[in-house]
Motif scaffolding. Structure first.
Motif, short mmCIF file in Angstrom:
data_model
loop_
_atom_site.label_atom_id
_atom_site.label_comp_id
_atom_site.label_asym_id
_atom_site.label_seq_id
_atom_site.Cartn_x
_atom_site.Cartn_y
_atom_site.Cartn_z
N ALA A 68 4.90 19.77 38.10
CA ALA A 68 5.97 20.03 37.13
C ALA A 68 5.40 20.44 35.78
CB ALA A 68 6.85 18.79 36.98
N ALA A 69 4.34 19.78 35.34
CA ALA A 69 3.73 20.12 34.06
C ALA A 69 3.10 21.51 34.11
CB ALA A 69 2.68 19.07 33.68
N HIS A 70 2.48 21.84 35.22
CA HIS A 70 1.89 23.17 35.41
C HIS A 70 2.99 24.24 35.31
CE1 HIS A 70 -1.33 25.81 37.02
NE2 HIS A 70 -0.30 26.48 37.55
N GLU A 71 4.11 23.97 35.95
CA GLU A 71 5.24 24.90 35.91
C GLU A 71 5.80 25.02 34.49
OE1 GLU A 71 9.62 25.53 37.94
OE2 GLU A 71 8.19 24.19 38.91
N ALA A 72 5.84 23.91 33.76
CA ALA A 72 6.35 23.94 32.38
C ALA A 72 5.50 24.85 31.52
CB ALA A 72 6.39 22.53 31.80
N ASP A 75 2.88 -1.16 28.78
CA ASP A 75 1.67 -0.65 28.13
C ASP A 75 1.14 0.58 28.86
OD1 ASP A 75 0.71 -1.87 30.40
OD2 ASP A 75 -0.97 -2.84 29.42
N SER A 76 1.98 1.17 29.71
CA SER A 76 1.60 2.39 30.39
C SER A 76 1.65 3.56 29.41
CB SER A 76 2.55 2.68 31.55
OG SER A 76 2.42 1.71 32.54
N PHE A 77 0.93 4.61 29.75
CA PHE A 77 0.92 5.78 28.87
C PHE A 77 0.69 7.03 29.69
CE2 PHE A 77 -3.50 4.91 29.48
CZ PHE A 77 -4.09 6.16 29.51
N ILE A 78 1.10 8.14 29.11
CA ILE A 78 0.72 9.47 29.58
C ILE A 78 0.36 10.26 28.33
CG2 ILE A 78 1.48 11.61 30.66
CD1 ILE A 78 3.46 10.00 32.33
N HIS A 79 -0.80 10.89 28.37
CA HIS A 79 -1.21 11.77 27.27
C HIS A 79 -1.66 13.09 27.88
CE1 HIS A 79 -2.91 13.37 23.62
NE2 HIS A 79 -4.02 13.63 24.30
N ALA A 80 -1.13 14.18 27.37
CA ALA A 80 -1.52 15.50 27.85
C ALA A 80 -2.19 16.27 26.73
CB ALA A 80 -0.31 16.27 28.36
N GLU A 81 -3.26 16.91 27.08
CA GLU A 81 -3.96 17.79 26.13
C GLU A 81 -3.96 19.19 26.74
OE1 GLU A 81 -7.71 16.75 23.84
OE2 GLU A 81 -8.48 18.08 25.41
N VAL A 82 -3.48 20.14 25.97
CA VAL A 82 -3.47 21.54 26.41
C VAL A 82 -4.52 22.26 25.58
CG1 VAL A 82 -2.09 23.58 26.88
CG2 VAL A 82 -0.98 21.33 26.79
N ARG A 83 -5.56 22.71 26.23
CA ARG A 83 -6.65 23.41 25.54
C ARG A 83 -6.46 24.91 25.72
NH1 ARG A 83 -10.96 19.65 28.58
NH2 ARG A 83 -10.28 17.67 27.70
N ILE A 84 -6.40 25.61 24.60
CA ILE A 84 -6.15 27.05 24.63
C ILE A 84 -7.10 27.76 23.68
CG2 ILE A 84 -3.71 26.75 25.22
CD1 ILE A 84 -3.02 27.38 22.29
N CYS A 98 8.87 17.93 29.80
CA CYS A 98 8.62 17.81 31.23
C CYS A 98 8.12 16.42 31.57
CB CYS A 98 7.61 18.87 31.66
SG CYS A 98 7.00 18.63 33.34
N LEU A 99 7.12 15.94 30.83
CA LEU A 99 6.55 14.63 31.11
C LEU A 99 7.57 13.51 30.87
CD1 LEU A 99 2.99 15.07 29.57
CD2 LEU A 99 3.65 15.21 31.98
N CYS A 100 8.33 13.62 29.80
CA CYS A 100 9.36 12.61 29.52
C CYS A 100 10.41 12.57 30.61
CB CYS A 100 10.01 12.87 28.16
SG CYS A 100 8.94 12.46 26.77
N GLN A 142 10.47 8.80 32.98
CA GLN A 142 11.44 8.26 32.02
C GLN A 142 11.17 6.81 31.64
OE1 GLN A 142 15.43 9.14 33.29
NE2 GLN A 142 14.97 11.32 33.51
N LYS A 143 10.51 6.04 32.48
CA LYS A 143 10.24 4.63 32.18
C LYS A 143 8.95 4.41 31.41
CE LYS A 143 12.92 2.85 36.02
NZ LYS A 143 12.94 2.03 37.24
N VAL A 144 8.20 5.47 31.17
CA VAL A 144 6.95 5.36 30.42
C VAL A 144 7.29 5.52 28.94
CG1 VAL A 144 4.65 6.32 30.06
CG2 VAL A 144 5.63 6.25 32.36
N SER A 145 7.00 4.49 28.16
CA SER A 145 7.41 4.52 26.75
C SER A 145 6.47 5.33 25.87
CB SER A 145 7.54 3.09 26.21
OG SER A 145 6.30 2.42 26.34
N SER A 146 5.21 5.44 26.25
CA SER A 146 4.25 6.18 25.42
C SER A 146 3.86 7.48 26.11
CB SER A 146 3.00 5.33 25.17
OG SER A 146 2.07 6.06 24.41
N VAL A 147 4.44 8.58 25.62
CA VAL A 147 4.13 9.92 26.13
C VAL A 147 3.73 10.75 24.92
CG1 VAL A 147 4.99 11.98 27.30
CG2 VAL A 147 5.77 9.71 28.03
N THR A 148 2.55 11.35 24.98
CA THR A 148 2.07 12.18 23.88
C THR A 148 1.49 13.48 24.42
OG1 THR A 148 -0.08 11.02 23.91
CG2 THR A 148 1.56 10.23 22.34
#
Length: 118
Positions: free
Chosen positions: A24-28, A61-70, A89-91, A95-101
């Motif tokens: 999904a993130a790749h498609e976004a 205390d779960s998290f998702i962090h995405a870094e897009v390098r361009i 897309c990640l949110c 939806q239950k992960v409170s920390s998305v960056t």
């Protein structure tokens, strides 16, 4: 060319389909039309040992962090649209992960090396 690296708390593998999240993130990123689809590289890295700030009562205390390098060449509006697309897309997918960056980072072309297929 863009590299999308998704870092996440290992325990999310019990709650989410990580392959679906990566897809999904790749498609976004592709849907932003800022890059040719065949140039986008997406991967995910699980972390078992981490401290994600001070967890609030009742929060995870779960998290998702995405870094897009361009590479340079995109203006602020385009980089912001890219960040928003990945973030939304990640949110939606987690939806239950409170920390998305999400962070969009420009790479220095002179310091980047690449081996192409023969």
């Amino acid at each position: 060319m863009p590299h999308l690296v998704i870092e996440y708390a290992h325990k999310l593998e019990q709650e989410l389909s990580i392959p679906a999240l990566v897809s999904a993130a790749h498609e976004a990123v592709s849907n932003t039309k800022l890059f040719a689809t065949h140039t986008i590289k997406t991967r995910a890295i699980a972390y078992t040992h981490y401290i994600a700030g001070g967890a609030l009562e009742g929060s995870s205390d779960s998290f998702i962090h995405a870094e897009v390098r361009i590479f340079s060449g995109r203006n602020d509006k385009q980089r912001e649209a890219l960040s928003c697309a990945v973030f939304n897309c990640l949110c939606n997918a987690a939806q239950k992960v409170s920390s998305v960056t999400v962070e969009v980072r420009e790479m220095n072309r002179s310091c980047y090396s690449k081996r192409l297929p023969f």
